[in-house]
Design an enzyme around this catalytic site. Sequence first.
Site, mmCIF file in Angstrom:
data_model
loop_
_atom_site.group_PDB
_atom_site.id
_atom_site.type_symbol
_atom_site.label_atom_id
_atom_site.label_comp_id
_atom_site.label_asym_id
_atom_site.label_seq_id
_atom_site.Cartn_x
_atom_site.Cartn_y
_atom_site.Cartn_z
ATOM 1 N N HIS A 121 0.509 -1.231 -0.344
ATOM 2 C CA HIS A 121 0.250 -0.269 -0.184
ATOM 3 C C HIS A 121 0.593 1.314 0.018
ATOM 4 C CE1 HIS A 121 -3.438 -2.500 1.909
ATOM 5 N NE2 HIS A 121 -3.474 -2.704 1.175
ATOM 6 N N GLU B 248 1.299 3.987 3.146
ATOM 7 C CA GLU B 248 1.764 3.056 4.474
ATOM 8 C C GLU B 248 3.221 3.412 4.127
ATOM 9 O OE1 GLU B 248 0.249 -0.667 5.137
ATOM 10 O OE2 GLU B 248 -2.112 0.368 4.439
ATOM 11 N N HIS C 38 3.180 -3.099 6.943
ATOM 12 C CA HIS C 38 2.291 -3.229 6.440
ATOM 13 C C HIS C 38 2.014 -1.230 7.842
ATOM 14 C CE1 HIS C 38 -0.572 -4.418 3.850
ATOM 15 N NE2 HIS C 38 0.211 -5.384 4.094
ATOM 16 N N GLU D 274 1.611 -4.653 11.637
ATOM 17 C CA GLU D 274 1.305 -3.394 11.732
ATOM 18 C C GLU D 274 1.541 -2.109 11.875
ATOM 19 O OE1 GLU D 274 -1.209 -2.612 9.213
ATOM 20 O OE2 GLU D 274 -2.298 -4.194 8.972
#
EC number: 3.4.17.24
Length: 1204
Positions: free
Chosen positions: A901, A904, A998, A1083
């Site tokens: 992504h 990010e 991420h 994350e």
Amino acid sequence: MNKPKMTTEKGNSRVLMFLGQLERLNGEAMLADAEIARQITAKILHLIQTQEKTRKEIMSKGSGGMEVILATLENTQDLQTTLNILYILNELLTVGGGRRVGVLVSKGGTGILLQMLLSASKEWPPSEELMLQLHSVLAKVGPKDRKFGVKARLNGALNVTVNLLKQNLQNPKLLLPCLQVLRVYSSNSVNAVSLGKNGLVELMFKIIGPFSKKNTSLLKVALDTLGALLKSKTNARRAVDRAHVPVLLYIYQDWHRNDTRHRHMLIRKGILGCLKNITNIKLGRRAFLDADGMRILYNTSTECLPVRTLDPLINTSSLIMRKCFPKNRLPLPTIKSVFHHQLPHIPAGGPVAQLYSQPPGVDDVVDESDDNEDAEAENDTENEEDKDLHAQNDDIETDISKLRPRETPSRPFEELKIYERFFLELSEDFQGFNFDNPKAAVIDPVTAPKSHCSITVPTAQGLPPKYPTTAPLQGERHLAKDARPRPETSSPAPACPLDLDTINITRGQDGRRDHSQSPTHSGAELERDLLQKLEQVSLTRPQGRVGGGRGGEGSRQHRQPPRLTGVVCPRRGGVGEESPVEEGAEEDGDEGAVLEVPDTALLLPLHDPDLYVEMVKSTRSVPQYSQVAYPDYFGHVAPTFREHILERVYGVQRTKIFQDIERLIHPNDILDKVVYDLDIQSSPVVDDGESLKFNSQFESGNLRKAIQVRRYEYDLVLNSDINSNHYHQWFYFEVSGMCVGAPYRFNIINCEKSNSQFNYGMQVLMYSVQEAIGGRPRWVRTGADICYYKNHFSRSSIAAGGQKGKSYYTMTFSMTFNHKDDVCYFAYHYPYTYSTLKMHLQKLEALRTPQVYLRQDILCETLGGNGCPLLTITAMPESTSNDQICQFRNRPLVFLSARVHPGETNASWVMKGTLEFLMGTSPLAQSLREAYIFKIVPMLNPDGVVNGNHRCSLSGEDLNRQWQSPSPELHPTIYHTKSLLQYLTAIQRAPLVFCDYHGHSRKKNVFMYGCSLKETVWQTNISATSCDLHEDLGYRTLPKILSQIAPAFSMASCSFVVERSKEATARVVVWREMGVQRSYTMESTLCGCDQGKYKGLQIGTRELEEMGAQFCVALLRLKRLTCPLELRNHAHLLDVESDFIETRCKVTSSPSTYVLEDEEHSFMEEVDYSAESGDELEHEPDVADTHDNHLSDSESNSQRDALT
């Protein structure tokens, strides 16, 4: 009802004795002995009124007192006995709260009371005292009986109360209990419609009125009743048709004007509640606007602002005004991206197919009738966390067969054999390897072809010519961190900020980059150039003189570079080098001022501006960018100070919303001037000298449009992801032409997520060129008055996935600039471009030691023509002996990926920390390389990163939802990365660990998502046998280790549940199809931490890179736990690792770096995330597992042993 049996106590209390007598009278004797019943009930009433213990005895468990009383009420026909019993019930229910009412309801008391009300209404005239007492008791019972409204409707009691009300409008004593009962009746939606048809709405408007000190309690109940009635759309339309909206506004104004001591705030809030419910329908909103409601509520709210206790009035007024604010069209011709990339073929279905099948000429910005929803989101939960919580169980995978690894390979091995070339280390024998010169034998990195397009880089900053300086001495090329170049002692210090146009960067004939000072008398053209705050100079190769040149034919520059020449001072090349002076640079009588740009290469070993420009030349973008952003060119040095999570200022969101409402009330104050517009490709920048100048035409830039609203306020619109019509979150743009000390406000008006960490203390990032020139080249958290809320810009059903009536959200922040003629860059998070990655990889290759096996391949080419790097890192064998080669080939594999992504960017900074650690020279790094073979794809979505996308690739799709069946044409990086993993599975070398890095926009800390069959089943109601749930708990080991050694990591935030919506993600597919038990998504927060060492701090690049390094340490500990015998010869590393962990995790005693509060600081104000949820207190649960982050050495060791 059944005949109760009274229980008596040894003391034979008087009340129980009387209740026993009353019980014996029930039935036929009640009719004959009415006088006795009257006397007994009177005595019981007297005891209850005089003795509190009597009430307790009647209501005590098992006494049967309530049954006797209700049975008497049901059987008696004597008015006085009935009144006595109603008096008794009123006394009992007045004290004791809901428990006593609950006993009455459970004994069938509601039905008895309603039946008595119906019987009493048949007598004419009805007994006023009986009706008064009945309604008084019903008013106490109704709120505690959930079926009260239904019972009343079925008994026919609704109209009885309404008719009684009509006949007693001038009787306040009876009016109050009737209104209290009607308020409860109206809470049932069916009852509200029925009562409205019977004229109750009109009756309420006869009761309420202008300011009066009389009967205020009555008025309050009447307003509550009216508010409940107006929740019905039918009643709301009835009120609008009868012109009651202007009446309510007039009444509110009158109460506001006369209630100077604010004693009747509840009445004023009740009036606003009626307006709130009426404006849930379109006709109500229109009537509100026609009655000048916006101005009335705005003015009254403004006058209430100084009084904190009036906040409920201000919040409700704000909610009504926002709801009634006319929906505006987003100021764009189309919501599709400005840029377009033609796909090799269109997918058969999905959003991209819908985008391409959209007929030409369709307005996709706003629906034809966007205001047609009567209650746009009255039942809509706008908070995404609430949505996620509500639908969590529905999303969890319940099919056990889908939670098991596949038995058969998904592709034949013949198709996968072509990927053998990416795993040379598995067959390498090193027979021809020269261990005396090992570095020469490692495969050189594959580089992309260089382009010869013109690249524009930022100029440096120089002093004004009237303050000349001498050239810097040799060896003083780098400015001290806080130092600025000093003028000659004979010259006064400059009183104004530095002029950014006086330094030019060129290349000499040898290709070396130079800094040159322009002469002070180059004519009128140069004088005009010097008026610009910061210009850019075209840099081309192999031509050396480019000071007055323009970019290539394809370059898109919004401003012409100045024609500057002057003395050349090289940045690199060490000391003693001199560069040629350009022709015509020497002028008599002019002394050239030279300002050295900070040499960030000395502070950042992996950064080189020259190399970065070379990397940019080979990067391909859809807009064909030809400019380089200053922060990417000179790099970022992480600040040494801590940046705390921003404490929310009381009333900030309310203030911002009121400023938005002023646009409608005072339209003449709004400039509405477009100052930047990428939809105008020829000249996106409008430079009139009075407004800020914006730019986003560089790698990873994202800003589509800038509109000046007021002198110091700008609305900003972000660009959609290419081949998409949404995903507006990532931004990166340049601002110049600012005034020092002016309070600028920036509003990003087309955000889509319903909540953001900007509401929880996160700040935007800013890079100041003036600060960088002064020796502080860094991104810093900045911005005040930050908040995130729903705005009045309509979101079309095309953009909202078919949902109508949706709105965009605004992220707003205020900024005061400290430097004149500065150029500042703003970003959502720390930028990390594709060209930066390529530069870092080349620098890592240059820093490689002989002990490191490093190979860099190009896995594939993206849709945009950029290469996707694939790295292989491990340790070189010590020799060519069979044992060494066998150990080398059979090391377990760890597969890492990041940046699927583009928005990010924190994932890339974590990956940078991992790569630097793996390439390091520490004993831990060497041990880690000897333990594993690392296969790393550091950037899965280069095209998205280059073109400033937030979520998608050029295919317009989220690549992390394509892992189940990726297309080699549309998703090449995912297709080939999955093929690598499939090849490893086919040769029985599946990775020990797979982790995809991420970033998370709505949670704090760093945490992991994993996959567990058992934990998934536990979250559902499905039944499964113990054999079905057999599972090794090893998937928890790595997160648990991280929670012990990494201060930013939170085990409490981790989840190992498999959701249906995540079945096509890398984590789930690698776990299910490749059988990799330790398959994770890691994350990292975009905001900061709420636990551990970094509690209360915003996260920076230093902490992110540290997290990447600590992930490596955790892998080493995992190796020791899973294969302890293999590390028996490395016992000395235990002390090294402990020292590393202790150094990284040490909690300082400084109060500025460690916050002691257990809970996240709650805001002082109510935070309204949408126009429908104005009364919700902002809350973010603090789920930090503080225990895991404060383990003693003994506890840590015992838990580590337990993991084995």
